[in-house]
Design a protein around this motif. Structure first.
Motif, short mmCIF file in Angstrom:
data_model
loop_
_atom_site.label_atom_id
_atom_site.label_comp_id
_atom_site.label_asym_id
_atom_site.label_seq_id
_atom_site.Cartn_x
_atom_site.Cartn_y
_atom_site.Cartn_z
N LEU A 2 -7.03 -7.55 -6.22
CA LEU A 2 -6.14 -6.48 -6.57
C LEU A 2 -5.96 -6.39 -8.08
CD1 LEU A 2 -3.32 -6.92 -3.91
CD2 LEU A 2 -5.19 -5.27 -3.88
N HIS A 3 -5.69 -5.17 -8.56
CA HIS A 3 -5.35 -5.02 -9.96
C HIS A 3 -4.01 -5.70 -10.22
CE1 HIS A 3 -8.30 -2.15 -11.73
NE2 HIS A 3 -8.58 -1.99 -10.46
N THR A 4 -3.87 -6.32 -11.41
CA THR A 4 -2.64 -7.05 -11.71
C THR A 4 -1.46 -6.12 -11.94
OG1 THR A 4 -3.31 -7.07 -14.04
CG2 THR A 4 -3.91 -8.98 -12.70
N ASN A 5 -1.71 -4.84 -12.28
CA ASN A 5 -0.60 -3.93 -12.54
C ASN A 5 -0.03 -3.33 -11.26
OD1 ASN A 5 -2.85 -2.39 -11.98
ND2 ASN A 5 -2.32 -0.76 -13.42
N LEU A 6 -0.60 -3.63 -10.10
CA LEU A 6 -0.08 -3.14 -8.83
C LEU A 6 1.09 -4.01 -8.37
CD1 LEU A 6 -3.32 -2.30 -6.82
CD2 LEU A 6 -1.77 -0.70 -7.93
N PRO A 7 2.11 -3.38 -7.74
CA PRO A 7 3.23 -4.18 -7.21
C PRO A 7 2.75 -5.21 -6.20
CG PRO A 7 3.76 -1.83 -7.21
CD PRO A 7 2.30 -1.94 -7.53
N LYS A 8 3.38 -6.37 -6.20
CA LYS A 8 2.99 -7.43 -5.26
C LYS A 8 3.45 -7.11 -3.84
CE LYS A 8 1.26 -9.87 -8.59
NZ LYS A 8 -0.21 -10.00 -8.72
N ASN A 9 4.63 -6.49 -3.72
CA ASN A 9 5.15 -6.12 -2.41
C ASN A 9 4.25 -5.07 -1.78
OD1 ASN A 9 6.97 -4.13 -0.71
ND2 ASN A 9 7.93 -6.16 -0.61
N ARG A 10 3.89 -5.27 -0.51
CA ARG A 10 2.93 -4.38 0.15
C ARG A 10 3.47 -2.95 0.27
NH1 ARG A 10 -1.59 -5.75 2.95
NH2 ARG A 10 -2.40 -4.28 4.50
N PHE A 11 4.77 -2.81 0.58
CA PHE A 11 5.35 -1.47 0.72
C PHE A 11 5.33 -0.72 -0.61
CE2 PHE A 11 9.06 1.32 0.28
CZ PHE A 11 8.85 2.20 1.33
N PHE A 12 5.79 -1.39 -1.68
CA PHE A 12 5.81 -0.74 -2.99
C PHE A 12 4.40 -0.48 -3.51
CE2 PHE A 12 10.05 -2.82 -3.03
CZ PHE A 12 10.81 -1.67 -3.16
N ARG A 13 3.46 -1.37 -3.13
CA ARG A 13 2.07 -1.14 -3.51
C ARG A 13 1.53 0.12 -2.85
NH1 ARG A 13 0.41 -5.93 -2.60
NH2 ARG A 13 -0.85 -5.73 -0.71
N GLY A 14 1.88 0.30 -1.56
CA GLY A 14 1.46 1.51 -0.86
C GLY A 14 2.10 2.76 -1.45
N ALA A 15 3.40 2.69 -1.80
CA ALA A 15 4.07 3.84 -2.41
C ALA A 15 3.44 4.19 -3.75
CB ALA A 15 5.56 3.53 -2.58
N TYR A 16 3.10 3.16 -4.53
CA TYR A 16 2.44 3.38 -5.82
C TYR A 16 1.10 4.08 -5.63
CZ TYR A 16 -0.05 2.27 -10.15
OH TYR A 16 -0.79 2.36 -11.30
N LEU A 17 0.33 3.62 -4.66
CA LEU A 17 -0.97 4.22 -4.40
C LEU A 17 -0.84 5.67 -3.92
CD1 LEU A 17 -2.83 1.25 -2.65
CD2 LEU A 17 -3.24 2.16 -4.95
N MET A 18 0.21 5.96 -3.12
CA MET A 18 0.43 7.33 -2.64
C MET A 18 0.71 8.27 -3.81
SD MET A 18 0.24 7.90 0.71
CE MET A 18 1.42 9.17 1.10
N VAL A 19 1.55 7.83 -4.75
CA VAL A 19 1.85 8.66 -5.92
C VAL A 19 0.60 8.87 -6.76
CG1 VAL A 19 3.16 8.77 -8.08
CG2 VAL A 19 4.27 7.97 -5.98
N ARG A 20 -0.18 7.80 -6.94
CA ARG A 20 -1.41 7.91 -7.72
C ARG A 20 -2.41 8.84 -7.06
NH1 ARG A 20 -4.47 2.52 -9.73
NH2 ARG A 20 -5.26 2.51 -7.59
N ARG A 21 -2.50 8.76 -5.74
CA ARG A 21 -3.40 9.65 -5.00
C ARG A 21 -2.96 11.11 -5.15
NH1 ARG A 21 -6.30 8.61 -0.35
NH2 ARG A 21 -7.25 6.55 -0.25
N TYR A 22 -1.64 11.35 -5.05
CA TYR A 22 -1.12 12.71 -5.19
C TYR A 22 -1.56 13.32 -6.51
CZ TYR A 22 2.19 16.58 -5.55
OH TYR A 22 2.75 17.83 -5.70
N LEU A 23 -1.49 12.53 -7.58
CA LEU A 23 -1.84 13.04 -8.90
C LEU A 23 -3.34 13.14 -9.09
CD1 LEU A 23 0.79 11.00 -10.98
CD2 LEU A 23 0.91 13.40 -10.30
N ARG A 24 -4.08 12.10 -8.71
CA ARG A 24 -5.53 12.07 -8.96
C ARG A 24 -6.29 13.07 -8.08
NH1 ARG A 24 -7.55 5.80 -9.87
NH2 ARG A 24 -6.41 5.44 -11.82
N HIS A 25 -5.83 13.28 -6.86
CA HIS A 25 -6.53 14.17 -5.94
C HIS A 25 -6.04 15.61 -6.01
CE1 HIS A 25 -7.73 10.50 -3.23
NE2 HIS A 25 -8.36 10.53 -4.40
N GLY A 26 -5.13 15.90 -6.93
CA GLY A 26 -4.66 17.28 -7.11
C GLY A 26 -4.04 17.87 -5.87
N VAL A 27 -3.18 17.09 -5.20
CA VAL A 27 -2.58 17.56 -3.95
C VAL A 27 -1.74 18.81 -4.18
CG1 VAL A 27 -0.96 16.97 -2.10
CG2 VAL A 27 -2.62 15.27 -2.90
N GLY A 28 -1.00 18.86 -5.30
CA GLY A 28 -0.19 20.04 -5.59
C GLY A 28 -1.02 21.30 -5.72
#
Length: 284
Positions: A2-28
């Motif tokens: 895993l990247h070191t800048n990702l949250p260690k907690n699995r739930f917060f890691r998933g939430a972080y990835l969801m936000v990153r996906r929203y921005l990177r994949h142009g969901v809006g």
């Protein structure tokens, strides 16, 4: 690893990835495109229905006489003016125009949805163009049926039902049944359409654990948003006073945009869960 800048907690890691996906994949942006395609599909469909009614050469007087038995005079007069107008302005070219664009815009909407789902699952371009086109056609039909059903269920509110009971002799039990079941029925239709979307978009058969979490989460979010929005539009908003007739289109567009976001983010949730199970979120 895993990247070191990702949250260690699995739930917060998933939430972080969801936000990153929203921005990177142009969901809006994809959601806005989907909402506009769906809204544009409404007007050609109305044109097609009007042209079809005109070409049927209906007996307007007989139709209005029957409607007088169940509708107020004001409503019958409005329908009479509309039927006379479409009969006097019937046009085969207008019928074909409405038919073509009633298919074109829903197909664009279905293609936008499927492309967004493939992005969420990191599938890349379709391997077989002909098969992808067939799947898009199948899903376009399913999308049209689902949208029509859900829009009817969402539009016929308690206010409309009370009017129907008072003036159109609708049984009170039927009104209560509709009011009680309209959200569950809309949810069931949307859930089936969403599961079909995620399944049809795949190149290979996916296990249920890669499909169902996004379907359930997206469906739950859509039902909550639709319920809040329906309550707001019925009890608080006075958009017709502020914006006139265009207010209806604005209200529909907002609802379609919220629907598009929930549909796409359900696929992103599935992609995030797949990433967490593999513990390779750096690929996303």
């Amino acid at each position: 690893m895993l990247h070191t800048n990702l949250p260690k907690n699995r739930f917060f890691r998933g939430a972080y990835l969801m936000v990153r996906r929203y921005l990177r994949h142009g969901v809006g942006i994809q959601s806005a495109a989907l909402a506009f395609y769906l809204l544009f599909a409404v007007f050609p469909m109305l044109i097609f229905i009007s042209a079809l009614l005109g070409l049927l050469h209906l007996d307007v007087a007989s139709v209005l006489a029957d409607l007088h038995e169940i509708l107020p005079k004001v409503a019958v007069d409005f329908i009479g003016v509309y039927l006379i107008h479409v009969e006097e302005n019937s046009n085969v070219r207008l019928l074909l125009f409405g038919l073509v664009f009633s298919i074109f815009f829903p197909m664009r909407a279905a293609n936008t949805l499927m492309r967004s789902v493939r992005t969420a699952y990191r599938l890349g371009p379709p391997r077989q163009a002909a098969l992808h086109l067939l799947r898009t056609l199948i899903y376009t039909v399913l999308l049209l049926v689902t949208l029509t059903l859900t829009l009817v269920l969402m539009s016929v509110s308690n206010t409309v039902l009370q009017y129907a009971v008072a003036h159109l002799h609708l049984p009170a039990f039927a009104a209560w049944l509709w009011s009680t079941l309209r959200f569950p029925l809309a949810g069931a239709a949307a859930g089936f359409a969403l599961l079909a979307l995620y399944a049809l978009t795949q190149d290979t058969r996916q296990p249920w654990k890669n499909l169902l979490p996004g379907v359930v989460a997206s469906l739950a979010a859509w039902l909550v948003l639709s319920w809040i929005y329906a309550a707001y539009m019925e009890n608080i908003a006075n958009y017709s006073l502020l914006y006139g007739s265009i207010g209806t289109a604005m209200a529909l567009l907002v609802w379609l945009y919220m629907t598009a976001v929930t549909l796409i983010m359900g696929a992103e949730l599935n992609g995030t869960l797949i990433s967490l199970r593999r513990e390779t979120p750096e690929e996303f």
